[in-house]
Write a protein that holds these residues in place. Structure first.
Motif, short mmCIF file in Angstrom:
data_model
loop_
_atom_site.label_atom_id
_atom_site.label_comp_id
_atom_site.label_asym_id
_atom_site.label_seq_id
_atom_site.Cartn_x
_atom_site.Cartn_y
_atom_site.Cartn_z
N LEU A 1 1.46 13.85 5.10
CA LEU A 1 2.18 12.63 5.50
C LEU A 1 2.26 11.68 4.31
N LEU A 2 3.38 11.02 4.17
CA LEU A 2 3.53 10.03 3.10
C LEU A 2 4.06 8.74 3.72
N ALA B 1 0.93 13.93 14.95
CA ALA B 1 1.37 12.64 14.39
C ALA B 1 0.38 12.24 13.29
N MET B 2 -0.29 11.07 13.39
CA MET B 2 -1.21 10.66 12.33
C MET B 2 -2.63 11.18 12.56
N TRP C 1 0.83 -1.22 0.00
CA TRP C 1 0.00 0.00 0.00
C TRP C 1 0.86 1.26 0.00
N ILE D 1 -5.57 6.03 0.91
CA ILE D 1 -4.69 4.87 1.02
C ILE D 1 -5.08 3.88 -0.07
N PHE E 1 -4.40 -2.71 4.54
CA PHE E 1 -4.40 -1.35 5.06
C PHE E 1 -4.28 -1.29 6.59
N THR E 2 -4.17 -2.44 7.23
CA THR E 2 -3.97 -2.43 8.68
C THR E 2 -2.53 -2.81 9.06
N HIS F 1 3.44 0.83 8.25
CA HIS F 1 4.36 1.25 7.18
C HIS F 1 5.74 0.60 7.27
N SER G 1 0.24 5.67 0.68
CA SER G 1 -0.78 6.58 1.22
C SER G 1 -0.27 8.00 1.39
N VAL G 2 -1.23 8.93 1.29
CA VAL G 2 -0.96 10.34 1.59
C VAL G 2 -1.96 10.75 2.66
N ARG H 1 7.82 5.96 6.68
CA ARG H 1 6.88 7.09 6.64
C ARG H 1 7.62 8.39 6.86
N GLY H 2 6.99 9.49 6.44
CA GLY H 2 7.62 10.79 6.63
C GLY H 2 6.60 11.88 6.37
N THR I 1 -1.42 7.18 16.16
CA THR I 1 -0.90 6.09 15.33
C THR I 1 -2.04 5.24 14.77
#
Ligand code: HEM
Length: 316
Positions: free
Chosen positions: A290-291, A214-215, A204, A222, A300-301, A304, A206-207, A307-308, A241
């Motif tokens: 976020l990428l 954070a998230m 996957w 995604i 999708f669970t 990553h 995602s953006v 990430r950044g 998170t």
């Protein structure tokens, strides 16, 4: 239910359409508050029908006086507002004498955002044809507040097209997150954002737009290409998170492909869906994005691989 585009027979009734447009423009619409899907379908049809009259004044009559227009992939590529909208349409019609339009059963309506999106085919008077994305945001009275017209096929100018490939000039802006190696490219109008992700993996990618902490609070798109099929979801950051699917998905169009061990995903989303589980985005504004990606997992669970985050400025 998504309203269907007008039938071919209806569209051929040019004089009827003109009379109808005139009646609507003179009489105006009366639906105040949140329009229904059929109000939106009708308003969009009236606007699109004016294109085949090739008269900028008729197109302008469907706009609010303060309405704004963005063109992509044309000689008129750029942003126009107020008194500049008419001359931009005049220049568009000189290049592209529109004769007729057809929808590809692609009309999507978002009543809460008074927004319509469609993938249309335009037949020109000289025999050529154009493929366009049209995105319209209406006022309470059914006039166009903001419009994006992206000509993605049949024109020589570079324009974004959602086909799972990123062309050399397709996107005006692009950033690579050095922490994850994920690249995000984008073009935006006044109503929609066209985004493209490229990851160095086959899982996957995602953006996440505009996180709070954070998230948390970010609006995530995604996606993964699995067995040649794109799976794409609209998520919302529920914790530092954690993220989960939105109750309502707001992705207008998407395509993806795996090539040479990298995944490319392209999508179109509204800039402002009015959904509290999305984040409003404004042209000419800078956001944290976020990428992240997973090297191999399409679940999708699964967390990553890397990430950044980056900062992006929208066009406007
Ligand atoms: C797929 C499920 C996901 C899980 C289970 C997950 C889990 C986590 C966990 C445990 C952390 C803290 C540890 C660390 O920094 O690596 C974290 C941080 C982070 N995640 Fe995720 N994540 C997921 C998806 C995503 C997505 C889709 C994005 C962005 C598009 C993302 C972006 C980030 C960022 C930027 C951080 C660092 C936040 C900070 O410290 O400021 N994550 N994630």
């Amino acid at each position: 239910m998504t309203p269907a585009c007008p039938s071919r027979q209806d569209r051929k009734e040019g004089t009827m359409v003109s009379a109808f447009i005139l009646a609507v423009v003179v009489g105006g619409f009366t639906a105040l508050g949140q329009p229904t899907e059929s109000d939106l379908g009708l308003w969009a049809m009236v606007h699109w029908s004016t294109w085949s009259l090739r008269d900028p004044q008729q197109v302008l009559a469907t706009f609010e006086p303060t309405g704004a227009q963005c063109f992509m992939g044309t000689n008129t590529d750029g942003f126009y507002s107020g008194g500049d909208v008419g001359p931009a349409w005049a220049a568009f019609f000189r290049d592209f004498p529109v004769g007729d339009f057809a929808g590809n059963d692609s009309v999507r309506t978002l009543p809460e955002a008074r927004t319509v999106f469609a993938d249309l085919k335009l037949k020109l008077m000289d025999g050529r044809s154009l493929d366009v994305y049209s995105a319209l945001r209406f006022s309470e009275t059914g006039k166009v507040e903001a419009a994006d017209l992206i000509v993605y096929q049949g024109t020589s100018g570079p324009a974004p097209v959602v086909d799972g490939r990123i062309g050399a000039q397709e996107y005006r802006r692009s950033v690579r997150d050095s922490a994850s190696g994920v690249e995000f490219s984008w073009r935006n109008g006044l109503v929609v954002l066209v985004g493209a992700l490229r990851s160095p993996g086959t899982g996957w990618v995602s953006v996440g737009f505009d996180p709070v902490r954070a998230m948390q609070g970010a609006n995530y798109i995604i996606a993964a290409v699995s067995g040649g099929q794109l799976v794409i979801e609209d998520h919302f950051g529920t914790g530092a998170t954690a993220h989960r699917p939105d109750a309502k998905d707001h992705i207008f169009l998407a395509a993806g492909a795996i090539t040479g061990g990298t995944t490319v995903v392209e999508f179109i989303i509204p800039l402002d869906s009015k959904d509290p589980e999305d984040k409003p985005l404004k042209p000419k504004t800078t956001y944290t994005v976020l990428l992240a990606y997973n090297r191999t997992s399409t679940s999708f669970t699964v967390r990553h691989t890397a990430r950044g985050s980056v900062r992006i400025e929208l066009e406007g």
